[in-house]
Design a protein around this motif. Sequence first.
Motif, PDB file in Angstrom:
ATOM      1  N   LYS A 156      -0.462  -2.857  -3.310  1.00 26.32           N
ATOM      2  CA  LYS A 156      -1.315  -4.174  -3.700  1.00 26.32           C
ATOM      3  C   LYS A 156      -0.347  -5.323  -4.057  1.00 26.32           C
ATOM      4  CE  LYS A 156      -5.793  -2.307  -3.141  1.00 26.32           C
ATOM      5  NZ  LYS A 156      -6.940  -2.233  -4.258  1.00 26.32           N
ATOM      6  N   ILE A 157       0.605  -4.867  -4.771  1.00 31.57           N
ATOM      7  CA  ILE A 157       1.439  -5.975  -5.615  1.00 31.57           C
ATOM      8  C   ILE A 157       2.358  -6.679  -4.457  1.00 31.57           C
ATOM      9  CG2 ILE A 157       3.548  -6.079  -7.378  1.00 31.57           C
ATOM     10  CD1 ILE A 157       2.354  -3.364  -8.410  1.00 31.57           C
ATOM     11  N   TRP A 158       2.679  -6.255  -3.620  1.00 36.71           N
ATOM     12  CA  TRP A 158       3.529  -6.531  -2.575  1.00 36.71           C
ATOM     13  C   TRP A 158       2.980  -6.957  -1.107  1.00 36.71           C
ATOM     14  CZ3 TRP A 158       5.138  -1.468  -4.751  1.00 36.71           C
ATOM     15  CH2 TRP A 158       5.807  -1.669  -5.788  1.00 36.71           C
ATOM     16  N   GLU A 159       3.638  -7.165  -0.206  1.00 36.93           N
ATOM     17  CA  GLU A 159       3.047  -7.803   1.328  1.00 36.93           C
ATOM     18  C   GLU A 159       2.331  -6.551   1.547  1.00 36.93           C
ATOM     19  OE1 GLU A 159       3.251 -10.452   2.751  1.00 36.93           O
ATOM     20  OE2 GLU A 159       4.516 -11.645   1.321  1.00 36.93           O
ATOM     21  N   ASP A 160       1.177  -6.955   2.291  1.00 36.39           N
ATOM     22  CA  ASP A 160       0.492  -5.940   3.142  1.00 36.39           C
ATOM     23  C   ASP A 160       0.883  -5.844   4.321  1.00 36.39           C
ATOM     24  OD1 ASP A 160      -1.697  -4.364   3.719  1.00 36.39           O
ATOM     25  OD2 ASP A 160      -3.021  -5.979   4.160  1.00 36.39           O
ATOM     26  N   ASP A 161       1.811  -4.949   4.657  1.00 38.43           N
ATOM     27  CA  ASP A 161       2.592  -4.536   5.835  1.00 38.43           C
ATOM     28  C   ASP A 161       2.149  -3.059   6.087  1.00 38.43           C
ATOM     29  OD1 ASP A 161       4.418  -3.703   7.909  1.00 38.43           O
ATOM     30  OD2 ASP A 161       5.922  -5.055   7.199  1.00 38.43           O
ATOM     31  N   PRO A 162       1.567  -2.875   7.327  1.00 33.26           N
ATOM     32  CA  PRO A 162       1.224  -1.375   7.636  1.00 33.26           C
ATOM     33  C   PRO A 162       2.265  -0.650   7.786  1.00 33.26           C
ATOM     34  CG  PRO A 162       0.057  -3.477   9.193  1.00 33.26           C
ATOM     35  CD  PRO A 162       1.259  -4.121   8.094  1.00 33.26           C
TER      36      PRO A 162
END
Length: 314
Positions: free
Chosen positions: A106-112
Amino acid sequence: MRYSPISRFKGTLLGAFLGESLASGGEIQFQSYPDLGRMAVLGIQSLIALGKLDLDDWTRRQQQESLYLAATDDISIKIIIAILPVALFFHENPIKLRQNLLHVLKIWEDDPVVQDGTLAVGYAISLALTEKLDPLTLIPQIISFIGETPTSIPKKLLRVQNLLEQGVGLSRAQAEFAREEKLSNTIAMAFYCFLSTLEDFRLAVLRATYNHNAKVQDATPLSSQGIGAITGALSGAYNATGGIPVNWQVLLLQRNSPAWGLTSFSQMLKLTDAFVAVWSGVYDLALNPRELTEEGCEVALLSVYAAPGVIRSR
């Protein structure tokens, strides 16, 4: 137990560092990207300081170091290296492992794709540390751990398994996964190098950094380093420090150059020792001197004993 936990912890982190530092072509010429593992070091320092995962503390430490991320494949590789401390710290419990891996993302980009890559690498390390890693069932287990997903990572991992079953060589595997510069291909290639040379750390990382294929030679340097780092972490977790060539370890100690933002390689080893101590529940008296004083006078050092399995970190 085949190897001690501290040997596997060190093997994972040292393996990642060696994997991203080795030059291509089999020459032991270290060309490290200092910031590739810097976020992992900050995560370790946070876990040591607090004894638990705290996203606010991780974020604060990154902001202090001015580590800002953009949504690129190179940054995605850094994120996967950054989660290694979480994979190590929660490796005994698959449920907590999955929860905390997803939590720290969750700290970074929400990339699947980053999410699935993180789960794949983290779960493989967990199985290695608990000595439950079976090369014949690893990829199906990882796909089950990832669950339903729109990404191509499960399909790429199944392709890796097919290539391994067919006994396909390195050049063909590189051609298979070097068609596009994608994180999923980087992860697939790392798993191929790891599983195709399961018991040989040296050969695994050398194959991971060997750029014979023309398409691979055109890849970005950090992408190549990413394959090496992930391969090194996986193989280091499985083979522990005993499987890492002694001459490589001696070379690192002799040079004692900065590692992942730390002042020296020796400092990295000391940090890992402290990390394992916190994970195991060892009470470091040196970190809590106030509790050893009474009315301004030091009291005798205390020794604590317990039956095996009584004292636990969580």
